[in-house]
Design an enzyme around this catalytic site. Structure first.
Site, PDB file in Angstrom:
ATOM      1  N   GLN A  27      64.508 -13.827 -15.496  1.00  6.54           N
ATOM      2  CA  GLN A  27      63.093 -13.991 -15.842  1.00  6.54           C
ATOM      3  C   GLN A  27      62.859 -13.537 -17.291  1.00  6.54           C
ATOM      4  OE1 GLN A  27      60.275 -12.549 -12.581  1.00  6.54           O
ATOM      5  NE2 GLN A  27      62.216 -11.756 -11.845  1.00  6.54           N
TER       6      GLN A  27
ATOM      7  N   VAL B 144      62.968 -12.993 -21.367  1.00  2.00           N
ATOM      8  CA  VAL B 144      62.892 -13.860 -22.536  1.00  2.00           C
ATOM      9  C   VAL B 144      63.584 -13.218 -23.736  1.00  2.00           C
ATOM     10  CG1 VAL B 144      60.728 -14.940 -21.742  1.00  2.00           C
ATOM     11  CG2 VAL B 144      60.613 -12.899 -23.191  1.00  2.00           C
ATOM     12  N   ASP B 145      64.231 -12.052 -23.511  1.00  2.00           N
ATOM     13  CA  ASP B 145      64.710 -11.261 -24.656  1.00  2.00           C
ATOM     14  C   ASP B 145      66.022 -11.746 -25.269  1.00  2.00           C
ATOM     15  OD1 ASP B 145      66.707 -10.236 -22.890  1.00  2.00           O
ATOM     16  OD2 ASP B 145      65.467  -8.510 -22.366  1.00  2.00           O
TER      17      ASP B 145
ATOM     18  N   HIS C   2      61.587 -18.149 -17.554  1.00  2.00           N
ATOM     19  CA  HIS C   2      60.316 -17.934 -18.262  1.00  2.00           C
ATOM     20  C   HIS C   2      60.403 -18.157 -19.769  1.00  2.00           C
ATOM     21  CE1 HIS C   2      58.952 -15.279 -14.628  1.00  2.00           C
ATOM     22  NE2 HIS C   2      58.851 -16.569 -14.382  1.00  2.00           N
TER      23      HIS C   2
ATOM     24  N   GLY D 102      66.547  -5.106 -11.439  1.00  2.00           N
ATOM     25  CA  GLY D 102      65.463  -4.733 -12.350  1.00  2.00           C
ATOM     26  C   GLY D 102      64.260  -5.651 -12.367  1.00  2.00           C
ATOM     27  N   THR D 103      63.831  -6.077 -11.189  1.00  2.00           N
ATOM     28  CA  THR D 103      62.569  -6.838 -11.150  1.00  2.00           C
ATOM     29  C   THR D 103      61.657  -6.271 -10.070  1.00  2.00           C
ATOM     30  OG1 THR D 103      61.517  -9.001 -10.791  1.00  2.00           O
ATOM     31  CG2 THR D 103      63.639  -8.650  -9.699  1.00  2.00           C
TER      32      THR D 103
ATOM     33  N   PRO E 119      65.507   1.510  -9.888  1.00  5.97           N
ATOM     34  CA  PRO E 119      65.226   2.937  -9.653  1.00  5.97           C
ATOM     35  C   PRO E 119      64.072   3.146  -8.679  1.00  5.97           C
ATOM     36  CG  PRO E 119      64.678   2.308 -11.926  1.00  5.97           C
ATOM     37  CD  PRO E 119      65.280   1.108 -11.282  1.00  5.97           C
ATOM     38  N   GLU E 120      63.223   2.105  -8.546  1.00  6.91           N
ATOM     39  CA  GLU E 120      62.070   2.201  -7.633  1.00  6.91           C
ATOM     40  C   GLU E 120      62.267   1.214  -6.494  1.00  6.91           C
ATOM     41  OE1 GLU E 120      59.678   4.348  -8.253  1.00  6.91           O
ATOM     42  OE2 GLU E 120      60.453   4.883 -10.246  1.00  6.91           O
TER      43      GLU E 120
ATOM     44  N   ALA F  83      69.996   0.396 -14.137  1.00  5.80           N
ATOM     45  CA  ALA F  83      70.951  -0.719 -14.087  1.00  5.80           C
ATOM     46  C   ALA F  83      72.202  -0.468 -14.921  1.00  5.80           C
ATOM     47  CB  ALA F  83      70.261  -2.002 -14.554  1.00  5.80           C
TER      48      ALA F  83
HETATM   49  C1  BJW Z   1      64.682  -0.798 -13.880  1.00  8.01           C
HETATM   50  C2  BJW Z   1      64.954   0.074 -14.886  1.00  8.01           C
HETATM   51  C3  BJW Z   1      66.232   0.318 -15.153  1.00  8.01           C
HETATM   52  C4  BJW Z   1      62.722  -0.055 -14.730  1.00  8.01           C
HETATM   53  N1  BJW Z   1      67.174  -0.325 -14.423  1.00  8.01           N
HETATM   54  N2  BJW Z   1      65.508  -1.440 -13.125  1.00  8.01           N
HETATM   55  C5  BJW Z   1      52.533 -17.535  -4.847  1.00  8.01           C
HETATM   56  C6  BJW Z   1      51.845 -16.430  -4.393  1.00  8.01           C
HETATM   57  C7  BJW Z   1      50.977 -15.741  -5.244  1.00  8.01           C
HETATM   58  C8  BJW Z   1      50.786 -16.140  -6.552  1.00  8.01           C
HETATM   59  C9  BJW Z   1      51.475 -17.230  -7.012  1.00  8.01           C
HETATM   60  C10 BJW Z   1      52.336 -17.904  -6.171  1.00  8.01           C
HETATM   61  N3  BJW Z   1      52.887 -18.931  -6.888  1.00  8.01           N
HETATM   62  C11 BJW Z   1      52.410 -18.878  -8.152  1.00  8.01           C
HETATM   63  C12 BJW Z   1      51.531 -17.861  -8.252  1.00  8.01           C
HETATM   64  C13 BJW Z   1      50.780 -17.477  -9.487  1.00  8.01           C
HETATM   65  C14 BJW Z   1      51.612 -16.675 -10.462  1.00  8.01           C
HETATM   66  C15 BJW Z   1      52.043 -15.373  -9.803  1.00  8.01           C
HETATM   67  O1  BJW Z   1      53.183 -15.178  -9.446  1.00  8.01           O
HETATM   68  N4  BJW Z   1      51.129 -14.453  -9.667  1.00  8.01           N
HETATM   69  C16 BJW Z   1      51.423 -13.148  -9.040  1.00  8.01           C
HETATM   70  C17 BJW Z   1      51.607 -12.088 -10.116  1.00  8.01           C
HETATM   71  C18 BJW Z   1      50.291 -12.824  -8.110  1.00  8.01           C
HETATM   72  N5  BJW Z   1      52.754 -17.424 -10.962  1.00  8.01           N
HETATM   73  C19 BJW Z   1      52.624 -18.316 -11.935  1.00  8.01           C
HETATM   74  O2  BJW Z   1      51.547 -18.552 -12.447  1.00  8.01           O
HETATM   75  C20 BJW Z   1      53.869 -19.057 -12.371  1.00  8.01           C
HETATM   76  N6  BJW Z   1      53.590 -20.454 -12.420  1.00  8.01           N
HETATM   77  C21 BJW Z   1      53.512 -21.189 -11.307  1.00  8.01           C
HETATM   78  O3  BJW Z   1      53.856 -20.773 -10.226  1.00  8.01           O
HETATM   79  O4  BJW Z   1      53.003 -22.457 -11.509  1.00  8.01           O
HETATM   80  C22 BJW Z   1      52.503 -23.143 -10.366  1.00  8.01           C
HETATM   81  C23 BJW Z   1      51.213 -22.482  -9.895  1.00  8.01           C
HETATM   82  C24 BJW Z   1      50.273 -22.081 -10.821  1.00  8.01           C
HETATM   83  C25 BJW Z   1      49.098 -21.448 -10.389  1.00  8.01           C
HETATM   84  C26 BJW Z   1      48.874 -21.226  -9.032  1.00  8.01           C
HETATM   85  C27 BJW Z   1      49.847 -21.611  -8.112  1.00  8.01           C
HETATM   86  C28 BJW Z   1      51.016 -22.264  -8.546  1.00  8.01           C
HETATM   87  C29 BJW Z   1      54.283 -18.647 -13.777  1.00  8.01           C
HETATM   88  C30 BJW Z   1      54.705 -17.223 -13.873  1.00  8.01           C
HETATM   89  C31 BJW Z   1      55.051 -16.885 -15.321  1.00  8.01           C
HETATM   90  C32 BJW Z   1      55.320 -15.396 -15.525  1.00  8.01           C
HETATM   91  N7  BJW Z   1      55.421 -15.121 -16.903  1.00  8.01           N
HETATM   92  C33 BJW Z   1      55.685 -13.756 -17.363  1.00  8.01           C
HETATM   93  C34 BJW Z   1      55.467 -13.733 -18.882  1.00  8.01           C
HETATM   94  C35 BJW Z   1      56.623 -14.468 -19.594  1.00  8.01           C
HETATM   95  C36 BJW Z   1      56.528 -14.376 -21.065  1.00  8.01           C
HETATM   96  C37 BJW Z   1      56.693 -12.961 -21.586  1.00  8.01           C
HETATM   97  O5  BJW Z   1      57.765 -12.349 -21.417  1.00  8.01           O
HETATM   98  O6  BJW Z   1      55.727 -12.474 -22.158  1.00  8.01           O
HETATM   99  O7  BJW Z   1      57.038 -13.387 -17.045  1.00  8.01           O
HETATM  100  S1  BJW Z   1      54.735 -12.528 -16.512  1.00  8.01           S
HETATM  101  C38 BJW Z   1      55.979 -11.278 -16.542  1.00  8.01           C
HETATM  102  O8  BJW Z   1      56.367 -10.940 -15.189  1.00  8.01           O
HETATM  103  C39 BJW Z   1      57.216 -11.956 -17.182  1.00  8.01           C
HETATM  104  C40 BJW Z   1      58.331 -11.452 -16.313  1.00  8.01           C
HETATM  105  O9  BJW Z   1      59.439 -12.337 -16.413  1.00  8.01           O
HETATM  106  C41 BJW Z   1      57.689 -11.428 -14.935  1.00  8.01           C
HETATM  107  C42 BJW Z   1      58.375 -10.533 -13.939  1.00  8.01           C
HETATM  108  O10 BJW Z   1      58.369  -9.203 -14.362  1.00  8.01           O
HETATM  109  P1  BJW Z   1      59.644  -8.283 -14.092  1.00  8.01           P
HETATM  110  O11 BJW Z   1      60.790  -8.771 -14.854  1.00  8.01           O
HETATM  111  O12 BJW Z   1      59.819  -8.127 -12.642  1.00  8.01           O
HETATM  112  O13 BJW Z   1      59.166  -6.921 -14.800  1.00  8.01           O
HETATM  113  P2  BJW Z   1      58.278  -5.717 -14.194  1.00  8.01           P
HETATM  114  O14 BJW Z   1      57.820  -4.913 -15.344  1.00  8.01           O
HETATM  115  O15 BJW Z   1      57.270  -6.218 -13.249  1.00  8.01           O
HETATM  116  O16 BJW Z   1      59.329  -4.886 -13.330  1.00  8.01           O
HETATM  117  C43 BJW Z   1      60.399  -4.201 -13.934  1.00  8.01           C
HETATM  118  C44 BJW Z   1      61.239  -3.603 -12.825  1.00  8.01           C
HETATM  119  O17 BJW Z   1      62.349  -2.976 -13.423  1.00  8.01           O
HETATM  120  C45 BJW Z   1      60.519  -2.541 -12.002  1.00  8.01           C
HETATM  121  O18 BJW Z   1      60.720  -2.805 -10.625  1.00  8.01           O
HETATM  122  C46 BJW Z   1      61.179  -1.242 -12.417  1.00  8.01           C
HETATM  123  O19 BJW Z   1      61.250  -0.265 -11.368  1.00  8.01           O
HETATM  124  C47 BJW Z   1      62.555  -1.719 -12.811  1.00  8.01           C
HETATM  125  N8  BJW Z   1      63.240  -0.879 -13.786  1.00  8.01           N
HETATM  126  N9  BJW Z   1      63.706   0.533 -15.413  1.00  8.01           N
HETATM  127  C48 BJW Z   1      66.793  -1.188 -13.434  1.00  8.01           C
HETATM  128  N10 BJW Z   1      66.624   1.168 -16.129  1.00  8.01           N
END
Ligand code: BJW
Length: 237
Positions: A91, A93-94, A109, A178-179, A205-206, A222
């Site tokens: 997921q 973009v880095d 993404h 890490g998601t 970690p969580e 990680a």
């Molecule tokens: C460690 C650590 C260490 C810390 N070692 N771990 C079905 C149900 C509900 C909603 C929807 C659904 N289908 C679609 C949706 C809507 C929406 C969505 O999901 N909403 C929910 C949030 C409610 N999805 C969309 O809109 C997607 N499009 C889509 O589905 O189109 C069709 C559609 C549209 C509208 C309605 C219905 C259908 C698009 C999603 C795009 C997400 N984009 C982003 C931004 C990208 C650009 C950027 O980077 O700026 O992507 S959002 C952001 O979240 C980014 C990430 O890739 C993504 C996930 O985050 P990630 O990677 O999990 O990070 P964190 O910070 O959340 O978690 C980090 C984790 O690491 C934690 O758990 C820590 O504990 C851990 N950690 N240190 C290992 N050292």
């Protein structure tokens, strides 16, 4: 848990946290003090493209000073070991997986290092940090460029999503690293894999919603847990 091919690795922001890249939702993360609607939606970009570009450029500058960590490198070793029986879906973009040496990557993404013309959709690679001008414009048609990432409410690339879903259906072993697992459709992939009988190990970690249903939950950072798990599970030569 025994490692059985095909292998699928799913990564989120946490895999890069030990490289110094901020996650989104953790305390002190990218979105703390920022409205998600302002910086991660097409509507936010339409309202204030300069603000959005400044926010992305700060991230580009941050990531440019970071290096891949031991988790990224262990994932490269997995790809070298399993070849065509290995898939990496991120997921992130880095670009740190690519810089570590991963080759077969599905980027759900988008990328911080690509920009897309809002006029004709043309893509441009841009690695210079900071950007020479904000907002950047298309050298071909003069329209504004946008970050080549997927924001909320936008569709993921259909071919990439199809390939990811197929890999999730085929996988026998899945590592989820890490998601937070709250963003769809990315979060569906681990569920698809479980439904198709894969063994799933989560590294975080969580605890998350996945921790309750995964085959194995590995607590910790990680950069420590992934290489150590890989050393314990890699096939002997
Ligand atoms: C460690 C650590 C260490 C810390 N070692 N771990 C079905 C149900 C509900 C909603 C929807 C659904 N289908 C679609 C949706 C809507 C929406 C969505 O999901 N909403 C929910 C949030 C409610 N999805 C969309 O809109 C997607 N499009 C889509 O589905 O189109 C069709 C559609 C549209 C509208 C309605 C219905 C259908 C698009 C999603 C795009 C997400 N984009 C982003 C931004 C990208 C650009 C950027 O980077 O700026 O992507 S959002 C952001 O979240 C980014 C990430 O890739 C993504 C996930 O985050 P990630 O990677 O999990 O990070 P964190 O910070 O959340 O978690 C980090 C984790 O690491 C934690 O758990 C820590 O504990 C851990 N950690 N240190 C290992 N050292």
């Amino acid at each position: 848990m025994k490692i059985q091919p095909p292998i699928l690795v799913l990564t989120g922001a946490g895999v890069s946290a030990d490289s110094g890249v901020s996650t989104f939702r953790d305390a002190g993360g990218l979105w703390e003090g920022t409205r998600i609607e302002d910086v991660a939606t097409p509507e936010g970009f339409a309202r204030d493209p300069v603000k959005v570009w400044r926010w992305y450029d700060e991230r580009r500058v941050q990531v440019a000073s970071c290096e891949p960590n031991a988790a990224h490198r262990a994932i490269v070793e997995m790809e070298k070991t399993f070849g065509d029986d290995f898939t990496l879906i991120t997921q992130n973009v880095d670009g740190l997986h690519e810089r570590a040496g991963s080759r077969a990557i599905h980027r759900l993404h988008g990328s911080l290092w690509s920009m897309r013309c809002t006029g004709d959709g043309r893509r441009f690679e841009q690695r210079e940090v900071p950007l020479p001008s904000i907002p950047p414009v298309c050298s071909e048609c003069g329209e504004m460029l946008r970050p080549d990432v997927v924001w909320f409410g936008e569709l993921l690339d259909a071919a990439i999503l199809d390939a990811a879903a197929t890999a999730a259906e085929r996988a026998r072993t899945v590592l989820v690293i890490g998601t937070s697992g709250v963003v769809y459709p990315a979060a569906m992939l681990q569920l698809i894999a479980l439904e198709h009988g894969a063994r799933v190990a989560e590294f975080n970690p969580e605890r998350t919603a996945l921790s309750e249903i995964a085959t194995e939950y590995v607590a910790g950072r990680a950069a420590v847990t992934v290489p150590s798990w890989w050393n314990a599970h890699r096939p002997s030569t």
